[in-house]
Scaffold this active site. Structure first.
Site, PDB file in Angstrom:
ATOM      1  N   MET A  17       0.840  -1.197   0.000  1.00  0.00           N
ATOM      2  CA  MET A  17       0.000   0.000   0.000  1.00  0.00           C
ATOM      3  C   MET A  17       0.881   1.255   0.000  1.00  0.00           C
ATOM      4  O   MET A  17       0.434   2.342   0.341  1.00  0.00           O
ATOM      5  CB  MET A  17      -0.946  -0.001   1.197  1.00  0.00           C
ATOM      6  CG  MET A  17      -1.959  -1.150   1.127  1.00  0.00           C
ATOM      7  SD  MET A  17      -3.500  -0.833   1.969  1.00  0.00           S
ATOM      8  CE  MET A  17      -2.965  -0.543   3.623  1.00  0.00           C
ATOM      9  N   ASN A  19       4.080   3.933   0.895  1.00  0.00           N
ATOM     10  CA  ASN A  19       4.786   4.465   2.067  1.00  0.00           C
ATOM     11  C   ASN A  19       5.869   3.450   2.480  1.00  0.00           C
ATOM     12  O   ASN A  19       5.931   3.001   3.617  1.00  0.00           O
ATOM     13  CB  ASN A  19       3.819   4.744   3.226  1.00  0.00           C
ATOM     14  CG  ASN A  19       4.493   5.556   4.319  1.00  0.00           C
ATOM     15  OD1 ASN A  19       4.488   5.180   5.480  1.00  0.00           O
ATOM     16  ND2 ASN A  19       5.105   6.650   3.951  1.00  0.00           N
ATOM     17  N   HIS A  21       9.043   1.158   3.335  1.00  0.00           N
ATOM     18  CA  HIS A  21      10.145   1.182   4.292  1.00  0.00           C
ATOM     19  C   HIS A  21      10.969  -0.087   4.074  1.00  0.00           C
ATOM     20  O   HIS A  21      10.668  -0.894   3.174  1.00  0.00           O
ATOM     21  CB  HIS A  21       9.622   1.285   5.735  1.00  0.00           C
ATOM     22  CG  HIS A  21       8.523   0.306   6.049  1.00  0.00           C
ATOM     23  ND1 HIS A  21       8.728  -1.055   6.084  1.00  0.00           N
ATOM     24  CD2 HIS A  21       7.208   0.484   6.328  1.00  0.00           C
ATOM     25  CE1 HIS A  21       7.595  -1.656   6.387  1.00  0.00           C
ATOM     26  NE2 HIS A  21       6.649  -0.758   6.525  1.00  0.00           N
ATOM     27  N   GLY A  23      11.031  -2.819   5.472  1.00  0.00           N
ATOM     28  CA  GLY A  23      10.254  -4.071   5.465  1.00  0.00           C
ATOM     29  C   GLY A  23       9.789  -4.416   4.053  1.00  0.00           C
ATOM     30  O   GLY A  23       9.945  -5.554   3.584  1.00  0.00           O
ATOM     31  N   HIS A  24       9.223  -3.416   3.366  1.00  0.00           N
ATOM     32  CA  HIS A  24       8.777  -3.662   1.984  1.00  0.00           C
ATOM     33  C   HIS A  24       9.967  -4.015   1.086  1.00  0.00           C
ATOM     34  O   HIS A  24       9.873  -4.897   0.239  1.00  0.00           O
ATOM     35  CB  HIS A  24       8.105  -2.405   1.411  1.00  0.00           C
ATOM     36  CG  HIS A  24       6.865  -1.978   2.135  1.00  0.00           C
ATOM     37  ND1 HIS A  24       6.811  -0.854   2.916  1.00  0.00           N
ATOM     38  CD2 HIS A  24       5.626  -2.536   2.176  1.00  0.00           C
ATOM     39  CE1 HIS A  24       5.599  -0.712   3.416  1.00  0.00           C
ATOM     40  NE2 HIS A  24       4.853  -1.722   2.990  1.00  0.00           N
ATOM     41  N   GLN A  48     -10.511  -2.301   1.990  1.00  0.00           N
ATOM     42  CA  GLN A  48     -10.116  -2.979   3.226  1.00  0.00           C
ATOM     43  C   GLN A  48     -10.136  -2.056   4.450  1.00  0.00           C
ATOM     44  O   GLN A  48      -9.690  -2.439   5.517  1.00  0.00           O
ATOM     45  CB  GLN A  48      -8.757  -3.655   3.065  1.00  0.00           C
ATOM     46  CG  GLN A  48      -7.565  -2.728   2.923  1.00  0.00           C
ATOM     47  CD  GLN A  48      -6.304  -3.488   2.516  1.00  0.00           C
ATOM     48  OE1 GLN A  48      -6.183  -3.972   1.403  1.00  0.00           O
ATOM     49  NE2 GLN A  48      -5.346  -3.599   3.428  1.00  0.00           N
ATOM     50  N   GLN A 141      -3.101 -12.336   7.634  1.00  0.00           N
ATOM     51  CA  GLN A 141      -3.299 -11.982   6.218  1.00  0.00           C
ATOM     52  C   GLN A 141      -2.585 -12.997   5.322  1.00  0.00           C
ATOM     53  O   GLN A 141      -3.138 -13.462   4.313  1.00  0.00           O
ATOM     54  CB  GLN A 141      -2.765 -10.571   5.962  1.00  0.00           C
ATOM     55  CG  GLN A 141      -2.682 -10.199   4.495  1.00  0.00           C
ATOM     56  CD  GLN A 141      -2.274  -8.762   4.271  1.00  0.00           C
ATOM     57  OE1 GLN A 141      -3.090  -7.862   4.374  1.00  0.00           O
ATOM     58  NE2 GLN A 141      -1.006  -8.521   3.961  1.00  0.00           N
ATOM     59  N   SER A 173       6.473  -0.767  10.186  1.00  0.00           N
ATOM     60  CA  SER A 173       5.106  -0.636   9.692  1.00  0.00           C
ATOM     61  C   SER A 173       4.882   0.814   9.301  1.00  0.00           C
ATOM     62  O   SER A 173       5.387   1.731   9.977  1.00  0.00           O
ATOM     63  CB  SER A 173       4.117  -1.022  10.804  1.00  0.00           C
ATOM     64  OG  SER A 173       2.828  -0.528  10.497  1.00  0.00           O
TER      65      SER A 173
HETATM   66  O1  PAF Z   1      -0.446  -5.810   3.561  1.00  0.00           O
HETATM   67  C1  PAF Z   1      -0.792  -4.875   2.820  1.00  0.00           C
HETATM   68  O2  PAF Z   1      -0.055  -3.898   2.606  1.00  0.00           O
HETATM   69  C2  PAF Z   1      -2.153  -4.905   2.143  1.00  0.00           C
HETATM   70  O3  PAF Z   1      -3.089  -5.501   2.970  1.00  0.00           O
HETATM   71  C3  PAF Z   1      -2.121  -5.581   0.760  1.00  0.00           C
HETATM   72  C4  PAF Z   1      -1.728  -7.041   0.846  1.00  0.00           C
HETATM   73  C5  PAF Z   1      -1.149  -4.839  -0.161  1.00  0.00           C
HETATM   74  C6  PAF Z   1      -3.513  -5.511   0.120  1.00  0.00           C
HETATM   75  O4  PAF Z   1      -3.967  -4.204  -0.027  1.00  0.00           O
END
Ligand code: PAF
Length: 265
Positions: A17, A19, A21, A23-24, A48, A141, A173
Site C-alpha cells: 500500500m 509508504n 520502508h 520491510g517492503h 479494506q 493476512q 510498519s
Molecule cells: O499488507 C498490505 O499492505 C495490504 O493488505 C495488501 C496485501 C497490499 C492488500 O492491499
C-alpha cells in the site's frame, strides 16, 4: 514456415500500500531471488478500510516509493488509481473462509479480509505473477491469502518473508509513522510482550489462556488497549494443541495508533 513458442518471463509480485520502508524493500529482495521480473504494486485499497479507519490519512508517498523501488531490485511498479482498480462498483467480492477470516483481525476489523482478498485476487489477475511475496508481520493476512490461493487453485506460489524490525525490536510498519516520540518509545512493549509469551510457552507454561490474559494485562497496565494476544497453531491459526508449531499474535492500540505483530514460537 517456422513456428516459435513465446516464453514469457516469470513474474514475482510484491503487493504493497506504499509508504515504503525497509520491510517492503526486504520483500522486494525476496522476490528478486526468483528468476524473472519483479513487480511491486502500490495501491491504498479503499475496500479494506472501515469508514472509521485511516483510509483518508493513510500516508501516500508515491514519488518517494518510486525512488526507493528504482534504486533497488524492482523492475516495474504498478500503481493504479482507485478508478483503474475499481472502474465499477466491486459487487463481487472474495469472502475468506470464516474459520480463518472471522477471528482475530477479522473480528476486530469486520470486512478487512474481504477487502484484502478481493484486491489481491484482482492484482493477481492483472499482474499474472508466478510468485507473490507477503510478510509474516501480517501473519493472519498471509494465511488468509495462502488459503484463497489453495481454494481457487491459483497457479501462484506464495513466499513467506520474515518480519523486519527496528534496532529495538519494533516491527517496521507504515503506521509507526503515526506514533509520537513517546509512543514510539513505548511501542517496543508489543514485541517485548510477545517475546515474553513465547518464552513462557517454551519454558513449559501450559495454561496458555492465562499466558495470553497476562500479556494483555501487561499492555493494558501500560496504557495500551489490547484487542488480542493469541497463541495459535501456525498453519490455520486454530486453537493449538500440544506438539504443534505455534505463533503468538498481538494487536493493540497505543493512543490512536493500532499496531499488530506476531512471533513464531
Ligand atoms: O499488507 C498490505 O499492505 C495490504 O493488505 C495488501 C496485501 C497490499 C492488500 O492491499
Amino acid at each position: 514456415m517456422r513456428s516459435s513458442l513465446v516464453k514469457y518471463p516469470d513474474i514475482s509480485l510484491v503487493p504493497t500500500m506504499g509508504n515504503l520502508h525497509e520491510g517492503h524493500l526486504s520483500l522486494v529482495r525476496r522476490a528478486r531471488e526468483r528468476p524473472g521480473i519483479v513487480v511491486a504494486s502500490v495501491f491504498v485499497n479503499p475496500l479494506q478500510f472501515a469508514p472509521h479507519e485511516d483510509f483518508a490519512t493513510y500516508p501516500r508517498t508515491l514519488e518517494r516509493d518510486f525512488e526507493l523501488l528504482a534504486g533497488g531490485d524492482c523492475d516495474l511498479v504498478f500503481a493504479p488509481s482507485a478508478r483503474e482498480m475499481y472502474p465499477e462498483e466491486q459487487s463481487v467480492k472474495v469472502h475468506p473462509a470464516k474459520a480463518l477470516g472471522d477471528m482475530l483481525e477479522g473480528a476486530v476489523r469486520p470486512g478487512f479480509f474481504i477487502g484484502v482478498c478481493t484486491v489481491v485476487l484482482k492484482l493477481f489477475n492483472i499482474v499474472r505473477p508466478n510468485t507473490a511475496v507477503f510478510g509474516k508481520k501480517d501473519y493472519q493476512q498471509l494465511r488468509v491469502i495462502q488459503n484463497m490461493v489453495r481454494q481457487f487453485s491459483l497457479p501462484i506460489e506464495i513466499i513467506e518473508a520474515e518480519t523486519i524490525r527496528g534496532a529495538d525490536g519494533l516491527a517496521l510498519s507504515s503506521r509507526n509513522g503515526y506514533l509520537s516520540a513517546s509512543e514510539r518509545n513505548e511501542a517496543v512493549q508489543l514485541p517485548l510482550v510477545l517475546r515474553q509469551v513465547a518464552g513462557e510457552v517454551q519454558s513449559g507454561h501450559d495454561n496458555w489462556a492465562q499466558v495470553e490474559r497476562n500479556a494483555a494485562d501487561v499492555l493494558r497496565a501500560r496504557g495500551w488497549q489490547p484487542d488480542y494476544v493469541a497463541i495459535r497453531e501456525r498453519s490455520a491459526l486454530r486453537m493449538p494443541a500440544a506438539g504443534q508449531s505455534l505463533v503468538v499474535l498481538g494487536a493493540a492500540r497505543l493512543g490512536t495508533t493500532r499496531l499488530i505483530d506476531s512471533l513464531e514460537i
